[in-house]
Design an enzyme around this catalytic site. Structure first.
Site, PDB file in Angstrom:
ATOM      1  CE  LYS A 132      -4.522  -1.672   1.800  1.00 53.73           C
ATOM      2  NZ  LYS A 132      -4.226  -3.001   1.975  1.00 53.73           N
ATOM      3  CD  GLU A 138     -10.857   5.238   1.561  1.00 50.49           C
ATOM      4  OE1 GLU A 138     -10.536   6.529   1.345  1.00 50.49           O
ATOM      5  OE2 GLU A 138     -10.477   4.235   1.080  1.00 50.49           O
ATOM      6  CB  SER A 182      -0.148  -8.404  -1.399  1.00 46.14           C
ATOM      7  OG  SER A 182      -0.964  -9.017  -0.474  1.00 46.14           O
TER       8      SER A 182
HETATM    9  C1  LIG Z   1      -5.041  -4.018   1.444  1.00 45.42           C
HETATM   10  C2  LIG Z   1      -4.515  -5.260   1.367  1.00 45.42           C
HETATM   11  C3  LIG Z   1      -4.767  -5.996   0.178  1.00 45.42           C
HETATM   12  C4  LIG Z   1      -6.174  -5.726  -0.628  1.00 45.42           C
HETATM   13  O1  LIG Z   1      -6.135  -4.585  -1.430  1.00 45.42           O
HETATM   14  P1  LIG Z   1      -5.874  -4.473  -2.890  1.00 45.42           P
HETATM   15  O2  LIG Z   1      -6.067  -3.017  -3.178  1.00 45.42           O
HETATM   16  O3  LIG Z   1      -6.749  -5.258  -3.456  1.00 45.42           O
HETATM   17  O4  LIG Z   1      -4.396  -4.776  -3.235  1.00 45.42           O
HETATM   18  C5  LIG Z   1      -4.256  -7.379  -0.198  1.00 45.42           C
HETATM   19  N1  LIG Z   1      -3.030  -7.600   0.820  1.00 45.42           N
HETATM   20  C6  LIG Z   1      -2.538  -6.702   1.619  1.00 45.42           C
HETATM   21  C7  LIG Z   1      -1.378  -7.118   2.523  1.00 45.42           C
HETATM   22  C8  LIG Z   1      -3.234  -5.767   2.165  1.00 45.42           C
HETATM   23  O5  LIG Z   1      -3.096  -5.102   2.791  1.00 45.42           O
END
Ligand SMILES: *Cc1c(COP(=O)(O)O)cnc(C)c1O
Length: 393
Positions: free
Chosen positions: A89, A111, A377
């Site tokens: 993020k 938000e 992610s």
């Molecule tokens: C917020 C988050 C997501 C999902 O958000 P996307 O906008 O779909 O990427 C996925 N993995 C992690 C670790 C997150 O913090």
């Protein structure tokens, strides 16, 4: 270009900016300036320096030997979990804070649902010394105390949204109301490839560094820039958009998008928008969302807070409709088991969002030479309590 945004802000029939007239000037200012600013040399320098020295990029592309052995293909992990703050993020919030400064903004609002985007936003506001107000549903504030504490330590004010279900959509409404009232001084940092144009395109561009790096890394490791498959989890879709971005027009690279089925697509407790969603307007964008017959948003459910979103960004609705991406829905229990398996096989504890992508492997058939890149992610530390409770650790 079939999969990038058109001049009016649409991906096929999805996207656009469906907002109250009071917001037109704010969006107009952004829309007129964002590409110019992003492509500016000095901006690029500032952005890339912070990605390197503050976020810790490039993140490694790691060959996962034991997972590859088990699923009989070549699995590479793009290690976004190693970014500062533990997930992808921050790639977006770094970009948007630099953009906000160039637009002369003195104040940031955002938000947040689970608090991950709130933390990423509060982090960059601290870095740049800019006032930061985070709107969060009152229910979420109770559920996500550690992230609320992080935001406060970072100097942000956390404002409780007390209307409706007191969750993410109510926090979003409050943030939009704030923006309408403070159009000159304030920039609104949206946390995924959602919201009115130009947000989905802007956020995708800030996340596109992920696939830009993969091209160079794969060339070094596999002598080709192109994997056979890309695999990502989808909440709003920003980590997926970053993974796909530089491969969208190359249809030899197949795309698999993994959503949260929650307790099952038909259980009434799910977030599988690709199956349950119908076209409608959410957060100012025309896209697929879970709604009742008379258009009320259905509360989504997933064990992972980051996938607990009732829609997908318009890019992803378009990738689904055009069949450029294949969608899969993964249940809580499959995701939790996959999280444990990845931990034991590779020594990396994934966020539960990330674990959803890995759970897809047991339902897929790859050839032994297929190169599959998974977007890792985020790290699992934030989810430790959920893992502990689920597995009685
Ligand atoms: C917020 C988050 C997501 C999902 O958000 P996307 O906008 O779909 O990427 C996925 N993995 C992690 C670790 C997150 O913090």
């Amino acid at each position: 270009m079939k999969y990038t945004v058109d001049k009016k802000g649409f991906y096929g029939k999805y996207g656009g900016a469906f907002v109250p007239e009071m917001l037109f000037p704010n969006l107009d200012e952004l829309e007129k300036n964002y590409n110019k600013i992003i492509n500016d040399k000095e901006f690029q320098n500032d952005y890339n320096n912070l990605l390197r020295d503050y976020v810790g990029r490039p993140t490694p592309l790691f060959f996962a030997e034991r997972l590859s052995e088990k699923y009989k293909c070549k699995i590479y992990l793009k290690r976004e979990d190693l970014c500062h703050t533990g997930a992808h993020k921050i790639n977006n919030t770094i970009g948007q804070i630099l953009l906000a400064k160039r637009l002369g903004k003195k104040r940031i609002i955002a938000e947040t649902g689970a608090g991950q985007h709130g933390v990423a936003t509060a982090t960059v506001c601290a870095l740049k010394g800019i006032e930061c107000v985070i709107y969060m549903g009152a229910v979420d504030i109770k559920r996500q105390a550690p992230n609320v504490a992080r935001m406060k330590m970072l100097g942000a004010s956390v404002v409780a949204a007390e209307s409706g279900s007191k969750t993410l959509k109510d926090a979003t409404n409050e943030a939009i109301r704030d923006w309408i009232n403070n159009p000159i001084t304030t920039h609104y940092i949206i946390g995924s490839v959602v919201g009115p144009h130009p947000y989905p395109d802007m956020v995708a561009k800030f996340q596109s560094i992920v696939s830009e790096e993969i091209k160079a890394q794969l060339l070094e490791k596999e002598n080709t820039q192109n994997p056979n498959y890309l695999l990502a989890n989808i909440g709003g879709g920003s980590n997926a958009a970053g993974l796909y971005y530089n491969y969208l027009e190359n249809e030899n690279v197949k795309i698999i998008s993994v959503e949260a089925a929650g307790e099952g697509v038909k259980s009434g407790k799910s977030a599988a928008t690709s199956v349950l969603g119908k076209t409608g307007i959410i957060h100012g964008s025309k896209t697929l969302l879970m709604q009742t017959n008379d258009g009320q948003i259905i509360e989504p459910y997933s064990i992972s807070a980051g996938l607990d979103y009732p829609g997908v960004g318009p890019l992803h609705a378009h990738l689904l409709e055009s069949k450029r991406a294949e969608f899969m829905s993964i249940t809580d229990s499959d995701a939790m088991l996959a999280g444990l398996e990845v931990s034991k096989l590779e020594g990396i504890i994934p966020a539960i969002e990330t674990a959803h992508a890995f759970a897809a492997f047991k339902y897929l058939d790859f050839k032994t030479n297929d190169i599959v890149v998974v977007n890792f992610s985020g790290r699992g530390d934030k989810d430790l309590d959920t893992y502990i409770e689920y597995f009685n650790l």
